[in-house]
Structures are given as structure tokens and as C-alpha cells.
Design a protein around this motif. Structure first.
Motif, PDB file in Angstrom:
ATOM      1  N   ALA A 218       0.838  -1.201   0.000  1.00  0.00           N
ATOM      2  CA  ALA A 218       0.000   0.000   0.000  1.00  0.00           C
ATOM      3  C   ALA A 218       0.873   1.253   0.000  1.00  0.00           C
ATOM      4  CB  ALA A 218      -0.931  -0.002   1.206  1.00  0.00           C
ATOM      5  N   ILE A 219       1.891   1.264   0.840  1.00  0.00           N
ATOM      6  CA  ILE A 219       2.802   2.417   0.905  1.00  0.00           C
ATOM      7  C   ILE A 219       3.552   2.571  -0.416  1.00  0.00           C
ATOM      8  CG2 ILE A 219       4.889   3.320   2.006  1.00  0.00           C
ATOM      9  CD1 ILE A 219       3.813   2.024   4.632  1.00  0.00           C
ATOM     10  N   ASP A 220       4.035   1.457  -0.972  1.00  0.00           N
ATOM     11  CA  ASP A 220       4.741   1.519  -2.259  1.00  0.00           C
ATOM     12  C   ASP A 220       3.863   2.125  -3.349  1.00  0.00           C
ATOM     13  OD1 ASP A 220       6.963   0.368  -1.095  1.00  0.00           O
ATOM     14  OD2 ASP A 220       6.569  -1.646  -1.900  1.00  0.00           O
ATOM     15  N   THR A 221       2.598   1.708  -3.397  1.00  0.00           N
ATOM     16  CA  THR A 221       1.670   2.243  -4.390  1.00  0.00           C
ATOM     17  C   THR A 221       1.449   3.734  -4.191  1.00  0.00           C
ATOM     18  OG1 THR A 221       0.553   0.129  -4.621  1.00  0.00           O
ATOM     19  CG2 THR A 221      -0.685   2.072  -5.306  1.00  0.00           C
ATOM     20  N   LEU A 222       1.257   4.156  -2.953  1.00  0.00           N
ATOM     21  CA  LEU A 222       1.036   5.578  -2.674  1.00  0.00           C
ATOM     22  C   LEU A 222       2.265   6.407  -3.014  1.00  0.00           C
ATOM     23  CD1 LEU A 222      -0.965   5.216   0.651  1.00  0.00           C
ATOM     24  CD2 LEU A 222      -1.862   5.872  -1.605  1.00  0.00           C
ATOM     25  N   LEU A 223       3.456   5.884  -2.729  1.00  0.00           N
ATOM     26  CA  LEU A 223       4.685   6.602  -3.077  1.00  0.00           C
ATOM     27  C   LEU A 223       4.852   6.707  -4.591  1.00  0.00           C
ATOM     28  CD1 LEU A 223       7.145   5.157  -0.406  1.00  0.00           C
ATOM     29  CD2 LEU A 223       6.210   7.479  -0.512  1.00  0.00           C
ATOM     30  N   GLU A 224       4.514   5.649  -5.311  1.00  0.00           N
ATOM     31  CA  GLU A 224       4.572   5.707  -6.778  1.00  0.00           C
ATOM     32  C   GLU A 224       3.567   6.723  -7.313  1.00  0.00           C
ATOM     33  OE1 GLU A 224       5.689   5.488 -10.517  1.00  0.00           O
ATOM     34  OE2 GLU A 224       6.787   4.576  -8.851  1.00  0.00           O
ATOM     35  N   ASP A 225       2.392   6.792  -6.698  1.00  0.00           N
ATOM     36  CA  ASP A 225       1.408   7.806  -7.090  1.00  0.00           C
ATOM     37  C   ASP A 225       1.966   9.213  -6.893  1.00  0.00           C
ATOM     38  OD1 ASP A 225      -0.402   5.833  -7.746  1.00  0.00           O
ATOM     39  OD2 ASP A 225      -1.651   6.115  -5.953  1.00  0.00           O
TER      40      ASP A 225
END
Length: 66
Positions: free
Chosen positions: A29-36
Motif C-alpha cells: 500500500a505504501i509503495d503504491t502511494l509513493l509511486e502515485d
């Protein structure tokens, strides 16, 4: 998830939805938000480069962290 106005607090329900989407994997979830975030910063940089100075009266985005 719904779009939030700038400065609106994130609700617990939204956090839970993000984590549930990633099947409980908080790291994913954190990885996805950081990529966003990275994607949106690239989009902002592209827009800034294409936008004339007069269009925003000299406004430039702030990249500082709180």
C-alpha cells in the motif's frame, strides 16, 4: 476512493480501503502511494514546463515537505 480537497484530513475508512485493496499488505500500500506521488510530481513538472509564466502570474509549485 473519492477525491479530497487540499488540506482535508484522511479518514480511517480511507486508510482501511487502501490496505484492503492490497490484501492487508501495508508495504505494498505504501509503495503504491509513493509511486502515485512520484507520478503526480512528474505530471506537475511537465505541466509547469508547458505553462507560461503569465498564466499563473509567477506561481510555482511548492515541493517542500511538512
Amino acid at each position: 476512493m473519492r477525491e479530497q480537497p487540499v488540506g482535508e484530513a484522511v479518514e480511517d475508512d480511507e486508510r482501511e480501503k487502501v490496505i484492503a485493496y492490497h490484501r492487508g499488505d501495508t508495504h505494498a500500500a505504501i509503495d503504491t502511494l509513493l509511486e502515485d506521488i512520484r507520478h503526480l510530481r512528474r505530471q506537475l513538472a511537465l505541466t509547469e514546463g508547458a505553462m507560461s509564466r503569465g498564466m499563473a502570474r509567477g506561481w510555482r509549485p511548492s515541493y517542500h515537505r511538512n
